[in-house]
Design a protein around this motif. Sequence first.
Motif, short mmCIF file in Angstrom:
data_model
loop_
_atom_site.label_atom_id
_atom_site.label_comp_id
_atom_site.label_asym_id
_atom_site.label_seq_id
_atom_site.Cartn_x
_atom_site.Cartn_y
_atom_site.Cartn_z
N UNK A 141 16.70 3.53 -76.99
CA UNK A 141 17.44 4.74 -76.67
C UNK A 141 18.88 4.37 -76.37
N UNK A 142 19.74 5.37 -76.24
CA UNK A 142 21.18 5.13 -76.13
C UNK A 142 21.54 4.45 -74.82
N UNK A 143 20.81 4.76 -73.74
CA UNK A 143 21.07 4.12 -72.45
C UNK A 143 19.73 3.79 -71.80
N UNK A 144 19.75 3.39 -70.54
CA UNK A 144 18.53 2.93 -69.87
C UNK A 144 17.77 4.05 -69.17
N UNK A 145 18.20 5.31 -69.35
CA UNK A 145 17.52 6.40 -68.65
C UNK A 145 16.06 6.52 -69.06
N UNK A 146 15.81 6.61 -70.35
CA UNK A 146 14.44 6.80 -70.83
C UNK A 146 13.54 5.60 -70.53
N UNK A 147 14.00 4.36 -70.75
CA UNK A 147 13.13 3.23 -70.39
C UNK A 147 12.72 3.24 -68.92
N UNK A 148 13.65 3.60 -68.04
CA UNK A 148 13.30 3.70 -66.63
C UNK A 148 12.34 4.84 -66.35
N UNK A 149 12.48 5.92 -67.10
CA UNK A 149 11.62 7.09 -66.89
C UNK A 149 10.18 6.82 -67.27
N UNK A 184 -8.66 12.16 -82.71
CA UNK A 184 -7.31 12.70 -82.87
C UNK A 184 -6.96 12.89 -84.34
N UNK A 185 -6.10 13.86 -84.59
CA UNK A 185 -5.74 14.19 -85.97
C UNK A 185 -4.82 13.13 -86.58
N UNK A 186 -4.09 12.42 -85.75
CA UNK A 186 -3.18 11.42 -86.27
C UNK A 186 -3.22 10.20 -85.40
N UNK A 187 -2.81 9.08 -85.96
CA UNK A 187 -2.75 7.87 -85.18
C UNK A 187 -1.66 8.00 -84.13
N UNK A 188 -1.83 7.34 -82.98
CA UNK A 188 -0.76 7.39 -81.96
C UNK A 188 0.50 6.71 -82.45
N UNK A 189 1.62 7.13 -81.87
CA UNK A 189 2.90 6.54 -82.23
C UNK A 189 2.95 5.10 -81.77
N UNK A 190 3.30 4.20 -82.65
CA UNK A 190 3.48 2.80 -82.29
C UNK A 190 4.80 2.35 -82.92
N UNK A 191 5.77 2.04 -82.07
CA UNK A 191 7.06 1.64 -82.57
C UNK A 191 7.24 0.15 -82.30
N UNK A 192 7.65 -0.57 -83.28
CA UNK A 192 7.90 -1.99 -83.12
C UNK A 192 6.66 -2.83 -83.01
N UNK A 193 5.50 -2.28 -83.42
CA UNK A 193 4.26 -3.05 -83.31
C UNK A 193 4.23 -4.17 -84.33
N UNK A 250 2.16 5.70 -76.69
CA UNK A 250 3.11 5.61 -77.79
C UNK A 250 4.50 6.00 -77.35
N UNK A 251 4.60 7.03 -76.52
CA UNK A 251 5.91 7.45 -76.02
C UNK A 251 6.51 6.39 -75.11
N UNK A 252 5.67 5.73 -74.30
CA UNK A 252 6.16 4.64 -73.46
C UNK A 252 6.81 3.56 -74.33
N UNK A 253 6.20 3.27 -75.45
CA UNK A 253 6.75 2.30 -76.38
C UNK A 253 8.00 2.82 -77.07
N UNK A 254 7.92 4.06 -77.52
CA UNK A 254 8.99 4.68 -78.30
C UNK A 254 10.27 4.85 -77.48
N UNK A 255 10.12 5.02 -76.15
CA UNK A 255 11.26 5.23 -75.26
C UNK A 255 11.61 3.97 -74.48
N UNK A 256 11.08 2.83 -74.90
CA UNK A 256 11.27 1.59 -74.16
C UNK A 256 12.65 0.99 -74.31
N UNK A 257 12.88 -0.15 -73.67
CA UNK A 257 14.19 -0.81 -73.70
C UNK A 257 14.69 -1.09 -75.11
#
Length: 451
Positions: free
Chosen positions: A406-414, A442-451, A396-403
């Motif tokens: 975020x404000x710049x490309x640091x997180x997508x590259x990370x 798990x207590x909550x569903x995983x984060x899914x952004x833009x699904x 979920x974090x990979x998706x949430x921090x994807x291209x």
Amino acid sequence: MTLTSFGPANRIKRSAETHPLTWRLRDDGEAVWLDEYQAKNGYAAARKAFADMGQDDIVQTVKDAGLKGRGGAGFPTGVKWGLMPKDESINIRYLLCNADEMEPNTWKDRMLMEQLPHLLIEGMLISARALKTYRGYIFLRGEYTTAARHLNRAVEEAKAAGLLGKNILGSGFDFELFVHTGAGRYICGEETALINSLEGRRANPRSKPPFPAAVGVWGKPTCVNNVETLCNVPAIIADGVDWYKSLAREGSEDMGTKLMGFSGKVKNPGLWELPFGVTGRELFEDYAGGMRDGFKLKAWQPGGAGTGFLLPEHLDAQMYAGGIAKVGTRMGTGLAMAVDDSVNMVSLLRNMEQFFARESCGFCTPCRDGLPWSVKLLMAIENGQGQAGDIETLLGLVNFLGPGKTFCAHAPGAVEPLGSAIKYFRHEFEAGIAPASAAVPPLAKPIVVGA
């Protein structure tokens, strides 16, 4: 650090016809200073550009040659140059060289600056002429002390020879060049963060638009190019578009040559100037010599820590942006890393994400909070204390921090290497989930952004 030629086992010697970036290198690894550089046809391209070419002609030549940025993004250089304003009344413009080479596993620009400082200066001089910039800065990674010393000496040599300063080569064109050492932040590799740092501000990326070509250093039009990019300019001007395009292998959409390398437990780690379009297998087997005895190749990254992991079966991909994209990641800086079969991928990723989390500028929430969260989860999994749902949360974090999120490309590259590591080696992550928690949903569903 080693440099070899196009052919395996050094059977083909470097030459100006095939190795525009490295043919002038000395065998002893010492720097090539002004007299030797000029004896090896140095500054001939600059003299041609000043005497025989208009400013627009230089821009068009670089555009026609298909030169693209060599820092990792791969944006067409001539197109970027074309964004600078045409208004002749704007008489203050800047050219910045991005030499803040802090990408883990990348050292190509360091070699050029330490051993061929005049090649960079000539590239900047021609570029400044084309862009009508009167002042340039080399924004240098602070730890590159040898490069700083060599660049400053080369600048002084060029000044004394009338190649920098006032009325260069009798043209009436003035260009001053300064070496500026940074304070050591990975985020300064992002061009607007670099500009902020050069101005003495906090190294946060800026909102775009406006782009630096319109509003850059101290509010003036600014062009930012990578070291290796600028070092390609003299050869293009000297030898022409058709020759430059002919250097690349058939099938490559990128033109010219590229400094490529391999590190890790390979027999011959090093750095080589190779034509775009060579395969990863050639780079790995013919130049790096394959894995050391007793080790097997488990995975590899094609171009720095911010690129996704690939498997041994992906080695037949061609080394150019589109070729590497076909197997699911980016060309990046072109310096590959071999991961051997003794490495635990969870530990490797925890180490990488710690670096990226530390180097976040902290400006935007996904990057500032998401990267430390990934480190916390990876540490737990590494210690066998992962909880049910942790892997889904990481994805979920990979998706949430994807291209684009975020404000710049640091997180997508990370997070790109994190996503690919889970894709190919999920079983290693699953091995770190505590048995008692595996049966608990798990207590909550995983984060899914833009699904």
